[in-house]
Design a protein around this motif. Structure first.
Motif, PDB file in Angstrom:
ATOM      1  N   ASP A 449      17.004 -41.970 -31.651  1.00 28.75           N
ATOM      2  CA  ASP A 449      17.282 -40.771 -32.435  1.00 28.75           C
ATOM      3  C   ASP A 449      15.971 -40.068 -32.727  1.00 28.75           C
ATOM      4  N   VAL A 450      16.005 -38.756 -32.818  1.00 28.88           N
ATOM      5  CA  VAL A 450      14.819 -37.976 -33.111  1.00 28.88           C
ATOM      6  C   VAL A 450      15.046 -37.177 -34.382  1.00 28.88           C
ATOM      7  N   ALA A 451      14.022 -37.096 -35.215  1.00 32.44           N
ATOM      8  CA  ALA A 451      14.125 -36.341 -36.469  1.00 32.44           C
ATOM      9  C   ALA A 451      13.949 -34.860 -36.175  1.00 32.44           C
ATOM     10  N   ASP A 452      14.892 -34.027 -36.663  1.00 31.09           N
ATOM     11  CA  ASP A 452      14.764 -32.587 -36.462  1.00 31.09           C
ATOM     12  C   ASP A 452      13.913 -31.979 -37.575  1.00 31.09           C
ATOM     13  N   ASN A 453      13.846 -30.651 -37.602  1.00 33.05           N
ATOM     14  CA  ASN A 453      12.984 -29.972 -38.576  1.00 33.05           C
ATOM     15  C   ASN A 453      13.390 -30.243 -40.026  1.00 33.05           C
ATOM     16  N   SER A 454      14.650 -30.573 -40.218  1.00 34.67           N
ATOM     17  CA  SER A 454      15.117 -30.836 -41.582  1.00 34.67           C
ATOM     18  C   SER A 454      14.945 -32.298 -41.978  1.00 34.67           C
ATOM     19  N   GLY A 455      14.429 -33.123 -41.025  1.00 38.45           N
ATOM     20  CA  GLY A 455      14.201 -34.531 -41.336  1.00 38.45           C
ATOM     21  C   GLY A 455      15.380 -35.432 -41.037  1.00 38.45           C
ATOM     22  N   ARG A 456      16.477 -34.862 -40.513  1.00 35.41           N
ATOM     23  CA  ARG A 456      17.641 -35.672 -40.182  1.00 35.41           C
ATOM     24  C   ARG A 456      17.525 -36.188 -38.751  1.00 35.41           C
ATOM     25  N   PHE A 457      17.980 -37.429 -38.539  1.00 36.49           N
ATOM     26  CA  PHE A 457      17.917 -38.026 -37.207  1.00 36.49           C
ATOM     27  C   PHE A 457      19.157 -37.658 -36.394  1.00 36.49           C
ATOM     28  N   ARG A 458      18.911 -37.242 -35.158  1.00 35.48           N
ATOM     29  CA  ARG A 458      19.988 -36.951 -34.229  1.00 35.48           C
ATOM     30  C   ARG A 458      19.720 -37.693 -32.935  1.00 35.48           C
ATOM     31  N   GLN A 459      20.793 -38.118 -32.263  1.00 32.66           N
ATOM     32  CA  GLN A 459      20.618 -38.889 -31.037  1.00 32.66           C
ATOM     33  C   GLN A 459      19.940 -38.043 -29.966  1.00 32.66           C
ATOM     34  N   LEU A 460      18.940 -38.642 -29.339  1.00 36.68           N
ATOM     35  CA  LEU A 460      18.202 -37.971 -28.264  1.00 36.68           C
ATOM     36  C   LEU A 460      18.923 -38.287 -26.953  1.00 36.68           C
ATOM     37  N   THR A 461      19.739 -37.349 -26.515  1.00 37.35           N
ATOM     38  CA  THR A 461      20.551 -37.588 -25.313  1.00 37.35           C
ATOM     39  C   THR A 461      19.977 -36.906 -24.084  1.00 37.35           C
ATOM     40  N   SER A 462      19.113 -35.947 -24.277  1.00 31.45           N
ATOM     41  CA  SER A 462      18.489 -35.260 -23.145  1.00 31.45           C
ATOM     42  C   SER A 462      17.095 -34.826 -23.580  1.00 31.45           C
ATOM     43  N   GLN A 463      16.536 -33.846 -22.919  1.00 33.77           N
ATOM     44  CA  GLN A 463      15.204 -33.386 -23.293  1.00 33.77           C
ATOM     45  C   GLN A 463      15.212 -32.739 -24.674  1.00 33.77           C
ATOM     46  N   TRP A 464      14.118 -32.926 -25.381  1.00 34.05           N
ATOM     47  CA  TRP A 464      13.964 -32.318 -26.700  1.00 34.05           C
ATOM     48  C   TRP A 464      12.700 -31.471 -26.662  1.00 34.05           C
ATOM     49  N   LEU A 465      12.862 -30.172 -26.930  1.00 34.44           N
ATOM     50  CA  LEU A 465      11.733 -29.257 -26.898  1.00 34.44           C
ATOM     51  C   LEU A 465      10.889 -29.434 -28.150  1.00 34.44           C
ATOM     52  N   LEU A 466       9.573 -29.569 -27.937  1.00 34.29           N
ATOM     53  CA  LEU A 466       8.662 -29.777 -29.058  1.00 34.29           C
ATOM     54  C   LEU A 466       7.668 -28.627 -29.144  1.00 34.29           C
ATOM     55  N   GLU A 467       7.539 -28.070 -30.302  1.00 32.53           N
ATOM     56  CA  GLU A 467       6.455 -27.126 -30.528  1.00 32.53           C
ATOM     57  C   GLU A 467       5.164 -27.907 -30.745  1.00 32.53           C
ATOM     58  N   ARG A 468       4.044 -27.325 -30.337  1.00 29.16           N
ATOM     59  CA  ARG A 468       2.774 -28.027 -30.512  1.00 29.16           C
ATOM     60  C   ARG A 468       2.526 -28.365 -31.983  1.00 29.16           C
ATOM     61  N   GLN A 469       2.939 -27.456 -32.852  1.00 30.93           N
ATOM     62  CA  GLN A 469       2.762 -27.712 -34.286  1.00 30.93           C
ATOM     63  C   GLN A 469       3.523 -28.956 -34.727  1.00 30.93           C
ATOM     64  N   GLU A 470       4.678 -29.187 -34.091  1.00 27.69           N
ATOM     65  CA  GLU A 470       5.465 -30.380 -34.423  1.00 27.69           C
ATOM     66  C   GLU A 470       4.720 -31.642 -34.009  1.00 27.69           C
ATOM     67  N   LEU A 471       4.121 -31.607 -32.805  1.00 27.95           N
ATOM     68  CA  LEU A 471       3.370 -32.775 -32.349  1.00 27.95           C
ATOM     69  C   LEU A 471       2.155 -33.032 -33.233  1.00 27.95           C
ATOM     70  N   GLU A 472       1.506 -31.967 -33.671  1.00 33.57           N
ATOM     71  CA  GLU A 472       0.343 -32.136 -34.533  1.00 33.57           C
ATOM     72  C   GLU A 472       0.750 -32.683 -35.896  1.00 33.57           C
ATOM     73  N   ALA A 473       1.920 -32.256 -36.392  1.00 35.08           N
ATOM     74  CA  ALA A 473       2.408 -32.759 -37.684  1.00 35.08           C
ATOM     75  C   ALA A 473       2.961 -34.173 -37.550  1.00 35.08           C
ATOM     76  N   GLY A 474       3.475 -34.509 -36.357  1.00 35.99           N
ATOM     77  CA  GLY A 474       4.039 -35.835 -36.134  1.00 35.99           C
ATOM     78  C   GLY A 474       5.534 -35.787 -35.939  1.00 35.99           C
ATOM     79  N   VAL A 475       6.003 -36.396 -34.838  1.00 37.41           N
ATOM     80  CA  VAL A 475       7.427 -36.480 -34.536  1.00 37.41           C
ATOM     81  C   VAL A 475       7.869 -37.921 -34.751  1.00 37.41           C
ATOM     82  N   GLN A 476       9.016 -38.103 -35.380  1.00 37.45           N
ATOM     83  CA  GLN A 476       9.521 -39.448 -35.635  1.00 37.45           C
ATOM     84  C   GLN A 476      10.771 -39.723 -34.813  1.00 37.45           C
TER      85      GLN A 476
END
Length: 497
Positions: A449-476
């Protein structure tokens, strides 16, 4: 000027009357010589007795019967060990399959600088002119072959292959630089053992067998015991230590002092009965160069342990060559070693100079201790065992320089579960397409599962687009099984670590 004659090519014939042209000696260990042939997929192994090939009919027959017994051993396809394809005719030896793009692990050992090599050698810019020529050459070869990170990866897999044999009660006996082959291409970490005629079941009492000098366990060399799992472990540790540090485990101050004496340095007329220092080392009579109790034989060459060994690896070698040197039952098991080696490799940062260095969370700037370069940005991945009380325990750390346009594959061992067959398989991939970053799960049997912008986890079933700012802040990410694990992925600028 008289032209030197080119030696006539040598041919051997197998029991199917197939002829094989021997083109190059690939390596020589305690059991014999391995040759390349004109067929790039085939090797020929020739056993030796008193440093000569075996041609006596009775001895040839005995060798052939010994090889035929190999087919009764509990070997499986999952074990990476080359078995004889065909026996040779009228002489001892056999033909075996050549592993493509493989080379002996001895190629990762320190290189000897001869006059011709010294003439053509160019010192890299990152090496000071104050470094002696021979040491500069060894360091350059160390860097060109992938530094410590590459060695850690290959040794982890070599240990796994040895453990597979031990799991069915077999010992390899002649663990040596020429009997373990590893992937020559960076990114591939396979390891194979090539001397199947060494294989046997554990033997408590002393028995026949050949060892490669400098890589045997003391109790086997002295004839006090037969080959056992503990002697295999000791031999592998000797090899691993030298591959990583460029120094023998006992090649320390005592050797340096003896070499500076006017007398014959090779013999020590001490209480050890006149044994040479080399034999004293093989018999377990000298202290380890990083011994915790005795510093009389401290390190004089090779790399400082802080640069190439993690504290866990140093402790392993201190136990193996400390109490374990003369007491086999005190030696640490090999079972935890692949995980320790792989963990060290994953926390190593590969530098542009070819060397690698360990990531340190508490240090503000990560820089290479050899060339002083600093990677501009790193991708740091940390996994934690998730607990109900919220006290997350670190499970694994994986770090690599982040280079635009270079895709990254995160291994399954980030899950915190170390499967010897699957630990290196990709679990998560991070790809860059133009300015966009995408993350997806490459392991179909795992749920993440991947945490979205609101902090809720959703199942990662395919590709997930990441903004660079998200990677710098940290993806869970949240991994459900085999362990309940939180995985944090983030970009870190080097001056902000």
């Amino acid at each position: 000027m008289k032209q030197q004659k080119t030696p006539e090519p040598r041919w051997v014939k197998d029991q199917l009357s197939q002829r094989h042209k021997l083109t190059k000696k690939l390596g020589q260990g305690g059991q014999g010589i391995v040759y390349r042939t004109s067929d790039p997929e085939l090797l020929v192994k020739m056993p030796l007795k008193d440093n000569k090939e075996i041609t006596d009919k009775a001895e040839v027959k005995n060798f052939q019967e010994q090889l035929e017994r190999l087919y009764l051993l509990p070997l499986t396809e999952a074990m990476h060990i080359t078995k004889p394809l065909y026996l040779l005719e009228e002489q001892a030896g056999y033909v075996m399959q050549m592993m493509q793009d493989m080379q002996p692990i001895g190629d990762w050992l320190p290189k000897i600088l001869n006059k011709q090599v010294a003439k053509d050698f160019t010192r890299p810019a990152w090496l000071s002119e104050d470094v002696p020529l021979e040491a500069a050459y060894s360091l350059t070869m160390y860097a060109k072959s992938g530094g410590a990170k590459r060695r850690l990866e290959l040794l982890a897999q070599a240990t796994i292959e040895l453990l597979k044999l031990h799991s069915v009660g077999l010992v390899f006996m002649d663990v040596s630089p020429e009997n373990i082959f590893c992937s020559a291409i960076p990114g591939n970490n396979e390891s194979w053992m090539i001397d199947a005629d060494n294989l046997r079941f554990e033997a408590v009492s002393a028995g026949a067998g050949v060892l490669t000098p400098q890589y045997g366990a003391p109790e086997v060399i002295k004839g006090e015991s037969g080959a056992r799992v503990t002697s295999d472990a000791y031999s592998l540790a000797l090899l691993a230590f030298k591959v990583l540090t460029m120094s023998g485990a006992f090649d320390g101050q005592l050797f340096r002092d003896a070499q500076s004496d006017d007398e014959d340095w090779a013999t020590d007329d001490s209480e050890e009965g006149g044994l040479s220092l080399e034999l004293q080392a093989e018999h377990g009579l000298l202290p380890f160069i990083f011994d915790t109790e005795d510093n009389s034989n401290s390190r004089t060459n090779g790399l400082p342990h802080e640069l190439v060994l993690t504290p866990e690896l140093l402790t392993f070698f201190q136990q193996m060559f400390g109490l374990g040197r003369t007491a086999p039952w005190q030696r640490p098991s090999l079972h935890s070693l692949p995980r320790t080696l792989a963990s060290a490799a994953d926390s190593s940062i590969q530098c542009g100079c070819g060397m690698s260095f360990y990531y340190q969370l508490s240090v503000s700037e990560q820089s290479c201790p050899y060339c002083k370069q600093q990677p501009e940005q790193l991708l740091v991945v940390t996994s934690y065992f998730h607990t109900s009380d919220g006290s997350n325990k670190p499970a694994w750390t994986w770090v690599a320089p982040l280079v635009d346009g270079k895709d990254l594959r995160l291994p399954r061992r980030l899950s915190g579960f170390f499967d010897i067959d699957q630990h290196n398989a990709p679990m998560i991939e991070i790809n860059q397409v133009e300015q966009d970053w995408f993350i997806y799960v490459s392991a179909e049997d795992l749920r993440l599962d991947v945490a979205d912008n609101s902090g809720r986890f959703r199942q990662l079933t395919s590709q997930w687009l990441l903004e660079r700012q998200e990677l710098e802040a940290g993806v869970q990410l949240y991994l459900h099984a085999p362990c309940s694990v939180i995985i944090e992925i983030r970009i870190q600028k080097n001056n902000a670590i």
